[in-house]
Design a protein around this motif. Structure first.
Motif, mmCIF file in Angstrom:
data_model
loop_
_atom_site.group_PDB
_atom_site.id
_atom_site.type_symbol
_atom_site.label_atom_id
_atom_site.label_comp_id
_atom_site.label_asym_id
_atom_site.label_seq_id
_atom_site.Cartn_x
_atom_site.Cartn_y
_atom_site.Cartn_z
ATOM 1 N N SER A 8 0.833 -1.217 0.000
ATOM 2 C CA SER A 8 0.000 0.000 0.000
ATOM 3 C C SER A 8 0.861 1.257 0.000
ATOM 4 O O SER A 8 0.708 2.137 0.844
ATOM 5 C CB SER A 8 -0.931 -0.029 1.222
ATOM 6 O OG SER A 8 -1.692 -1.212 1.208
ATOM 7 N N ASN A 10 2.945 3.938 -3.047
ATOM 8 C CA ASN A 10 2.511 4.907 -4.076
ATOM 9 C C ASN A 10 1.332 4.379 -4.878
ATOM 10 O O ASN A 10 0.318 5.074 -5.043
ATOM 11 C CB ASN A 10 3.667 5.161 -5.071
ATOM 12 C CG ASN A 10 4.842 5.833 -4.416
ATOM 13 O OD1 ASN A 10 4.696 6.820 -3.707
ATOM 14 N ND2 ASN A 10 6.026 5.295 -4.647
ATOM 15 N N ILE A 11 1.471 3.160 -5.380
ATOM 16 C CA ILE A 11 0.444 2.614 -6.280
ATOM 17 C C ILE A 11 -0.754 2.070 -5.504
ATOM 18 O O ILE A 11 -1.895 2.477 -5.737
ATOM 19 C CB ILE A 11 1.054 1.481 -7.150
ATOM 20 C CG1 ILE A 11 2.241 2.007 -7.964
ATOM 21 C CG2 ILE A 11 0.012 0.849 -8.053
ATOM 22 C CD1 ILE A 11 1.910 3.125 -8.901
ATOM 23 N N ARG A 31 3.518 -5.264 5.217
ATOM 24 C CA ARG A 31 4.135 -5.978 6.340
ATOM 25 C C ARG A 31 4.109 -5.131 7.609
ATOM 26 O O ARG A 31 4.404 -5.628 8.690
ATOM 27 C CB ARG A 31 5.581 -6.329 5.968
ATOM 28 C CG ARG A 31 5.684 -7.292 4.789
ATOM 29 C CD ARG A 31 7.095 -7.388 4.286
ATOM 30 N NE ARG A 31 7.598 -6.074 3.908
ATOM 31 C CZ ARG A 31 8.844 -5.800 3.573
ATOM 32 N NH1 ARG A 31 9.739 -6.769 3.555
ATOM 33 N NH2 ARG A 31 9.215 -4.580 3.242
ATOM 34 N N HIS A 32 3.773 -3.855 7.467
ATOM 35 C CA HIS A 32 3.743 -2.942 8.630
ATOM 36 C C HIS A 32 2.404 -2.198 8.668
ATOM 37 O O HIS A 32 2.350 -0.994 8.385
ATOM 38 C CB HIS A 32 4.910 -1.945 8.541
ATOM 39 C CG HIS A 32 6.248 -2.613 8.417
ATOM 40 N ND1 HIS A 32 6.870 -2.809 7.195
ATOM 41 C CD2 HIS A 32 7.047 -3.161 9.351
ATOM 42 C CE1 HIS A 32 8.020 -3.445 7.388
ATOM 43 N NE2 HIS A 32 8.156 -3.674 8.690
ATOM 44 N N MET A 67 3.175 -4.516 -4.667
ATOM 45 C CA MET A 67 4.383 -4.563 -3.829
ATOM 46 C C MET A 67 5.571 -4.822 -4.766
ATOM 47 O O MET A 67 5.384 -5.063 -5.955
ATOM 48 C CB MET A 67 4.230 -5.642 -2.746
ATOM 49 C CG MET A 67 4.270 -7.075 -3.180
ATOM 50 S SD MET A 67 2.924 -7.545 -4.271
ATOM 51 C CE MET A 67 3.705 -8.872 -5.191
ATOM 52 N N ARG A 98 16.192 -3.391 -7.814
ATOM 53 C CA ARG A 98 15.393 -3.467 -6.588
ATOM 54 C C ARG A 98 15.032 -4.918 -6.244
ATOM 55 O O ARG A 98 15.036 -5.306 -5.075
ATOM 56 C CB ARG A 98 14.090 -2.659 -6.765
ATOM 57 C CG ARG A 98 13.157 -2.675 -5.544
ATOM 58 C CD ARG A 98 11.761 -2.142 -5.871
ATOM 59 N NE ARG A 98 11.113 -2.960 -6.884
ATOM 60 C CZ ARG A 98 10.088 -2.557 -7.632
ATOM 61 N NH1 ARG A 98 9.600 -1.354 -7.492
ATOM 62 N NH2 ARG A 98 9.562 -3.364 -8.516
#
Ligand SMILES: NC(=O)c1ccc[n+]([C@@H]2O[C@H](COP(=O)([O-])OP(=O)(O)OC[C@H]3O[C@@H](n4cnc5c(N)ncnc54)[C@H](OP(=O)(O)O)[C@@H]3O)[C@@H](O)[C@H]2O)c1
Length: 213
Positions: A8, A10-11, A31-32, A67, A98
């Motif tokens: 959750s 930018n996109i 995850r947070h 993600m 990345r």
């Protein structure tokens, strides 16, 4: 519809906010999840924040993958029972810097990134959308009544095609259907329509001219 947002940032943050505004039930996850509370609050009563596990266990109709690409293998394996027969909308892009080796492997392969996702999430139906347009345009150009931008998309079957189209239109973008997942190479990073934010006719012209060769 109930929509689980997997990632959750930018996109996922922008798309989930638009869908909540359009009346869908939105489950923001990462995850947070404690960091997503203000996002969920700002998105209004139709939105809530939770962990990835809770989102997959919530029996959503649709899961948006937003993600990093490198998480696909793990998520696909861990939650295969939960997303079976659901619609997966894949907004991810493989970036070797990345995402590491798997992203390079997929970029070099003779299949598209969305086919890779569909192969991993094989008990679901997969559609590809939202990966080829810049994050700020997804965030700022929704709900326009004129000069709409167009989201190209592809889908594995008629139902996933119909639902994806509807979800794009619900946030005020136009749609351009590209075909099935084998036809999504032009949406992948560094390909013809990647990074292009265009009105319908211009985007279609670009797609048609690439496909002539
Ligand atoms: N930025 C763009 O212009 C753009 C445009 C189209 C598509 N995309 C693609 O969309 C995806 C998301 O991009 P973004 O710019 O939104 O990234 P972002 O802002 O960095 O957000 C990534 C989200 O995914 C979560 N996440 C990270 N690792 C995860 C994992 N292993 N499992 C589950 N969730 C995880 C993050 O939260 P936690 O770290 O707290 O889990 C965060 O909520 C990428 O694949 C990207 O290539 C980006």
């Amino acid at each position: 519809m109930k929509i689980g947002i997997i990632g959750s940032g930018n996109i996922g943050g922008s798309l989930g906010t638009h869908w909540a505004k359009a009346g869908h039930e939105v489950l923001f996850s990462s995850r947070h999840p404690e960091e997503l509370q203000s996002l969920a609050n700002a998105a209004g009563n139709n939105a809530q924040a939770m962990g990835i596990k809770e989102a997959f266990e919530a029996n959503a109709d649709v899961y948006l993958l937003a993600m990093p690409f490198k998480a696909i293998d793990d998520l696909a394996k861990t939650y295969s029972a939960q997303y079976a027969n659901k619609l997966i909308i894949d907004a991810t892009n493989p970036y070797p810097e990345r995402d590491g080796e798997i992203a390079q492997t997929v970029r070099d392969a003779n299949y598209t990134a969305s086919e890779y996702t569909a192969m991993k999430f094989s008990s679901a139906k997969t559609a590809k959308a939202f990966n080829s347009i810049k994050a700020e345009h997804l965030r700022d150009r929704a709900f326009r009544t004129s000069n709409k931008l167009t989201i190209p998309y592809a889908a594995q079957d008629l139902e996933s095609r119909y639902v994806t189209k509807q979800l794009i239109e619900d946030m005020g973008f136009e749609t351009l259907f590209l075909g099935n997942l084998t036809d999504t190479q032009i949406m992948d990073p560094e390909q013809a329509i990647y990074g292009k934010s265009l009105p319908h006719d211009e985007l279609k012209e670009m797609v048609d001219s690439v496909r002539m060769y």
